[in-house]
Motif scaffolding. Structure first.
Motif, PDB file in Angstrom:
ATOM      1  N   THR B  79     -13.917  -9.403   5.046  1.00  0.00           N
ATOM      2  CA  THR B  79     -12.775  -9.159   4.161  1.00  0.00           C
ATOM      3  C   THR B  79     -12.604  -7.663   3.932  1.00  0.00           C
ATOM      4  O   THR B  79     -11.494  -7.125   4.048  1.00  0.00           O
ATOM      5  N   ILE B  80     -13.718  -7.000   3.610  1.00  0.00           N
ATOM      6  CA  ILE B  80     -13.629  -5.546   3.406  1.00  0.00           C
ATOM      7  C   ILE B  80     -13.106  -4.877   4.687  1.00  0.00           C
ATOM      8  O   ILE B  80     -12.184  -4.054   4.642  1.00  0.00           O
ATOM      9  N   GLY B  81     -13.665  -5.270   5.806  1.00  0.00           N
ATOM     10  CA  GLY B  81     -13.259  -4.678   7.089  1.00  0.00           C
ATOM     11  C   GLY B  81     -11.797  -4.926   7.408  1.00  0.00           C
ATOM     12  O   GLY B  81     -11.054  -3.989   7.757  1.00  0.00           O
ATOM     13  N   GLN B  82     -11.389  -6.202   7.270  1.00  0.00           N
ATOM     14  CA  GLN B  82     -10.005  -6.569   7.620  1.00  0.00           C
ATOM     15  C   GLN B  82      -9.004  -5.828   6.733  1.00  0.00           C
ATOM     16  O   GLN B  82      -8.027  -5.259   7.217  1.00  0.00           O
ATOM     17  N   VAL B  83      -9.250  -5.849   5.422  1.00  0.00           N
ATOM     18  CA  VAL B  83      -8.267  -5.274   4.498  1.00  0.00           C
ATOM     19  C   VAL B  83      -8.278  -3.749   4.593  1.00  0.00           C
ATOM     20  O   VAL B  83      -7.215  -3.123   4.607  1.00  0.00           O
ATOM     21  N   LEU B  84      -9.476  -3.165   4.696  1.00  0.00           N
ATOM     22  CA  LEU B  84      -9.524  -1.702   4.814  1.00  0.00           C
ATOM     23  C   LEU B  84      -8.870  -1.224   6.110  1.00  0.00           C
ATOM     24  O   LEU B  84      -8.059  -0.297   6.096  1.00  0.00           O
ATOM     25  N   ALA B  85      -9.216  -1.883   7.207  1.00  0.00           N
ATOM     26  CA  ALA B  85      -8.616  -1.493   8.491  1.00  0.00           C
ATOM     27  C   ALA B  85      -7.111  -1.710   8.446  1.00  0.00           C
ATOM     28  O   ALA B  85      -6.336  -0.871   8.909  1.00  0.00           O
ATOM     29  N   GLY B  86      -6.704  -2.850   7.884  1.00  0.00           N
ATOM     30  CA  GLY B  86      -5.275  -3.163   7.772  1.00  0.00           C
ATOM     31  C   GLY B  86      -4.554  -2.137   6.910  1.00  0.00           C
ATOM     32  O   GLY B  86      -3.461  -1.662   7.255  1.00  0.00           O
ATOM     33  N   TYR B  87      -5.196  -1.743   5.787  1.00  0.00           N
ATOM     34  CA  TYR B  87      -4.570  -0.785   4.869  1.00  0.00           C
ATOM     35  C   TYR B  87      -4.476   0.587   5.526  1.00  0.00           C
ATOM     36  O   TYR B  87      -3.450   1.269   5.421  1.00  0.00           O
ATOM     37  N   GLY B  88      -5.531   0.944   6.206  1.00  0.00           N
ATOM     38  CA  GLY B  88      -5.532   2.226   6.922  1.00  0.00           C
ATOM     39  C   GLY B  88      -4.416   2.272   7.956  1.00  0.00           C
ATOM     40  O   GLY B  88      -3.678   3.247   8.051  1.00  0.00           O
ATOM     41  N   SER B 218      -3.590  -9.913   0.101  1.00  0.00           N
ATOM     42  CA  SER B 218      -4.341  -9.790   1.367  1.00  0.00           C
ATOM     43  C   SER B 218      -5.802 -10.162   1.158  1.00  0.00           C
ATOM     44  O   SER B 218      -6.401 -10.863   1.978  1.00  0.00           O
ATOM     45  N   VAL B 219      -6.378  -9.692   0.038  1.00  0.00           N
ATOM     46  CA  VAL B 219      -7.794 -10.000  -0.228  1.00  0.00           C
ATOM     47  C   VAL B 219      -7.975 -11.510  -0.389  1.00  0.00           C
ATOM     48  O   VAL B 219      -8.918 -12.099   0.155  1.00  0.00           O
ATOM     49  N   ILE B 220      -7.053 -12.140  -1.120  1.00  0.00           N
ATOM     50  CA  ILE B 220      -7.185 -13.596  -1.326  1.00  0.00           C
ATOM     51  C   ILE B 220      -7.042 -14.347  -0.001  1.00  0.00           C
ATOM     52  O   ILE B 220      -7.821 -15.244   0.318  1.00  0.00           O
ATOM     53  N   PHE B 221      -6.051 -13.942   0.806  1.00  0.00           N
ATOM     54  CA  PHE B 221      -5.881 -14.538   2.143  1.00  0.00           C
ATOM     55  C   PHE B 221      -7.168 -14.406   2.949  1.00  0.00           C
ATOM     56  O   PHE B 221      -7.686 -15.352   3.522  1.00  0.00           O
ATOM     57  N   SER B 222      -7.660 -13.165   2.952  1.00  0.00           N
ATOM     58  CA  SER B 222      -8.795 -12.850   3.806  1.00  0.00           C
ATOM     59  C   SER B 222     -10.060 -13.566   3.348  1.00  0.00           C
ATOM     60  O   SER B 222     -10.769 -14.165   4.163  1.00  0.00           O
ATOM     61  N   ILE B 223     -10.335 -13.533   2.067  1.00  0.00           N
ATOM     62  CA  ILE B 223     -11.591 -14.123   1.585  1.00  0.00           C
ATOM     63  C   ILE B 223     -11.588 -15.641   1.794  1.00  0.00           C
ATOM     64  O   ILE B 223     -12.596 -16.225   2.173  1.00  0.00           O
ATOM     65  N   ASN B 224     -10.402 -16.249   1.571  1.00  0.00           N
ATOM     66  CA  ASN B 224     -10.340 -17.705   1.782  1.00  0.00           C
ATOM     67  C   ASN B 224     -10.451 -18.065   3.256  1.00  0.00           C
ATOM     68  O   ASN B 224     -11.087 -19.045   3.607  1.00  0.00           O
ATOM     69  N   GLY B 225      -9.845 -17.232   4.086  1.00  0.00           N
ATOM     70  CA  GLY B 225      -9.930 -17.478   5.533  1.00  0.00           C
ATOM     71  C   GLY B 225     -11.341 -17.293   6.046  1.00  0.00           C
ATOM     72  O   GLY B 225     -11.845 -18.090   6.840  1.00  0.00           O
TER      73      GLY B 225
END
Lengths: 438, 294
Positions: B79-88, B218-225
């Motif tokens: 989740t941290i990776g996906q959202v951080l990379a996505g945000y970047g 995004s965090v909620i999507f990611s963590i649930n996924g």
């Protein structure tokens, strides 16, 4: 009865009707678990696994040859699923009373035993006796089936295999090696091959069982032919020191790099290819590999350069090297509910003709008698057939008497054992826990 | 329109069929599964009531503990990776590439549409050690480092899985967050710049608070996924080596369908549902904080 025409009354009525409809829908959608009632089959349906082509090819040959009449009355219909999905499929079909006429038995004998006890699998000793062809089964195959299935003949032996170590005679000769007779000699031989730049063993860590077979081989030689029966009956535990010692011996082979790099990523076909292309000196496998050895396209080493040796003896061990691990390959069970006269005709024809057809066309040894003599394709096939004929006591494999869970845990952790990620103590503890239902 | 939507019968007619279908395919199986959690048995022998036995087993099963630990570790890291990379990437699209970002967006988004099994096979080949040496090990060999059996130990297998999942989903989060960043009025950014805010300060005090709602989504999507990860694990490691990369979902599947313990599998499913619910509640609670006041 009067029906209320007031608004709350109508609402209640609508609610009741909707609830009743929902219950009916639910009952019709979810309630059917299958009665399992017998019905005359429309075809000789056969559910097999994708990985095994021998049985379906031989049955197809029979349907167009010796069993044409039976095939006209009840046409052969083959369906396949991947081996990994077989147990799940069988459970679902059994739950719905929709098992096919013939089907590959579950990965662990426990599932077939369960189906047998619930009356879903035919008792083939009774059925074949009624058909007058029970004597067409090889006694050795019958004894292996009975050892696996609580003393019952629950499956047909479309294959009958013994297991041992195939070795590359050419490589052995080039490096001045003789056939090892003891475990210590085997380890020394492997070391010499490794030093000469040849991978000593080809093995599939992805499948896992080619590695766990080495553990049971060591156990049968060190503790005797009842080593695994004692685990199944609870007389001994895999965590006992003498059992852990066997896992440690196999782990040592891995530690020395005798299985090559990345053994956990090697699948069955790749391991077979490594051996048949001369990249590995030895290959623990069952006699079903004879069909690959006989195939010149796969076997670039040449069948004449391949030898077969029994699993070696262990110093001061209670077992003997003429006790061969045996199995009935991909055993096939028959649905008791669809075993009618037409199915019986098919089974009779199979019992009388399968042995010679499989040996002639596929080079596969089955548990049926070979009624039409077939010349052996090569020396190693002849050697294995003679060994089977001379074999007096057979033993089972590591997971043979385990639950499905223990089988999965054993096979999925085998690669970790030989790569050193899991210690022998931990490996045996994991399998024992799974077997004990923890 | 008001008359129609104010009429209960009209609402029932409009919503009723969808509600019924939803109930039949979602609510009923959930309740059914909850019922199974109190039973033992299987489809062959039938089911018998076992009370809380499955739940007792749940707390003593070491495989559940290791699967739970893997699931949480994987969910947090990915989740941290996906959202951080996505945000970047979203910041890159919005403030650096601007109108020229369409091509890069398409390229980065491409892995999202690939089937998971194909991506799994691709990464297997990338990190392969045998029978052939994969590109990653070839690169290591070129710089004098020996090949690594990436899938032979739990640590390296975990990180390959993490890299694969971040790579294949960061394009989705980048597009989602890019849409959020586009909503920030240019005037607000301009006045912040005039006040002297730039670079990290502009992001910290203006962009982050204003894009916070979409970031939370995004965090909620990611963590649930990621808590429910299944296909990518099966395609890449199949839970191995051993069971070291087995998430709760895969253990639930194995328990129910391979070991034929449907009741216990349902109890594991319930544990997963509770975990998802708890994590979502925590994320919602955190999201109530007003970043502009911090």
């Amino acid at each position: 009865m009067t029906i209320s025409s007031t608004r709350p009354g109508r609402a209640r009525l609508v609610g009741l009707t909707a609830s009743a409809a929902a219950v009916v829908l639910l009952a019709s959608a979810c309630g059917s678990t299958g009665s399992g009632a017998s019905a005359a089959p429309k075809d000789f349906s056969y559910l097999s696994v994708v990985e095994n082509t021998t049985v379906k090819t031989t049955l197809t040959t029979l349907s167009q040859g010796a069993c044409t009449t039976q095939n006209t009355a009840l046409p052969l219909k083959v369906d396949t699923v991947p081996q990994t999905g077989l147990d799940q499929k069988l459970q679902l079909l059994a739950g719905q009373g929709a098992l096919p006429v013939q089907f590959a038995a579950g990965s662990a004998p426990a599932l077939t035993n369960q189906l047998f006890k619930s009356g879903k699998v035919a008792n083939l000793e009774d059925e074949l006796t009624k058909l007058g062809v029970y004597d067409q089964l090889q006694p050795a195959a019958v004894s292996t089936i009975q050892a696996l299935y609580d003393g019952k003949v629950a499956v047909l032996p479309y294959e009958y295999n013994i297991e041992g170590i195939f070795f590359n005679k050419k490589l052995f000769a080039e490096h001045g090696l003789s056939t090892p007779k003891t475990w210590d000699e085997l380890v020394t031989t492997a070391g010499k091959l490794q030093d000469a730049g040849v991978q000593p063993f080809a093995a599939s860590g992805q499948q896992g069982w080619p590695l766990t077979r080495l553990i049971s081989g060591y156990l049968y030689r060190s503790l005797g032919p009842f080593a695994m029966d004692h685990i199944a009956s609870g007389k001994a535990k895999l965590t006992d020191p003498e059992y852990v010692a066997a896992a440690a011996k196999v782990a040592d082979l891995g530690k020395k790099g005798y299985f090559g790099q990345g053994v956990g990523s090697i699948d069955y076909d790749t391991a077979m290819n490594q051996f048949l292309s001369g990249k590995a000196g030895m290959f623990y496998m069952g006699s079903w590999a004879l069909s690959n050895i006989a195939d010149a396209k796969q076997d670039t080493v040449g069948a004449e350069n391949i030898g077969f040796m029994p699993f070696p003896a262990v110093a001061d061990g209670k077992g003997s090297i003429d006790q061969y691990p045996s199995n009935v390959g991909l055993p096939i069970a028959l649905n008791s509910k669809t075993f009618d006269a037409k199915t019986g005709d098919w089974v009779k024809c199979i019992a009388q003709n399968y042995g010679s057809t499989a040996l002639k066309d596929q080079g596969t040894i089955s548990g049926f008698k070979v009624n039409t003599p077939v010349p052996d394709k090569n020396a190693v096939t002849k050697q294995v057939r003679e060994t089977i004929d001379a074999s007096k006591q057979n033993v089972l494999w590591f997971e043979a008497l385990f639950s499905t869970k223990a089988t999965t845990v054993s096979q999925s952790n085998a690669a970790s054992l030989v790569t050193g990620s899991t210690s022998p103590e931990k490996f045996m503890q994991l399998v024992q826990d799974a077997q004990s239902g923890q | 329109m008001h008359r129609v939507l104010g009429d209960r019968r009209a609402i029932m007619i409009l919503v009723g069929p969808a509600l019924l279908v939803y109930s039949l395919i979602m609510i009923v199986p959930m309740v059914w599964s909850l019922g199974y959690a109190f039973t033992t048995g299987n489809a062959i022998d039938g089911f018998t009531w076992s009370g809380l036995e499955n739940f007792r087993h749940l707390f003593s099963d070491s495989a559940v503990q290791s699967s739970l630990w893997f699931t949480v570790k994987y969910a947090v890291v990915v989740t941290i990776g996906q959202v951080l990379a996505g945000y970047g990437l979203a910041l890159l699209y919005t403030f650096y590439l601007k109108r020229a970002s369409a091509f890069i967006r398409t390229l980065v988004f491409f892995p999202v549409v690939l089937p998971t099994v194909a991506v799994g096979l691709l990464f297997q080949k990338f990190f392969q050690v045998a029978p052939q040496t994969g590109p990653v090990n070839s690169l290591l060999n070129m710089v004098g480092i020996g090949s690594i059996d990436w899938f032979g130990s739990s640590g390296s297998a975990f990180w390959v899985l993490v890299i694969m999942d971040i790579w294949r989903s960061m394009g989705f989060y980048a597009v989602l967050l890019f849409a959020g960043l586009l909503d920030i009025p240019e005037e607000v950014l301009e006045s912040a710049r005039l006040d002297g805010a730039s670079g990290p300060r502009l992001i910290r005090h203006i962009i982050l608070p204003l894009s916070f709602p979409v970031l939370m989504s995004s965090v909620i999507f990611s963590i649930n996924g990621t808590l429910k990860v299944f296909d990518s694990v099966v395609a890449l490691t199949n839970g191995g080596p051993g069971n070291s990369t087995t998430p709760l979902t895969l253990y639930m599947f194995q328990t129910s369908f391979t070991y034929s313990e449907y009741g216990y599998g349902s109890a594991i499913a319930l544990l997963l549902t509770v975990l998802c619910l708890l994590v979502t509640l925590v994320v919602f609670r955190v999201s109530r904080r007003d970043l502009t006041k911090g």
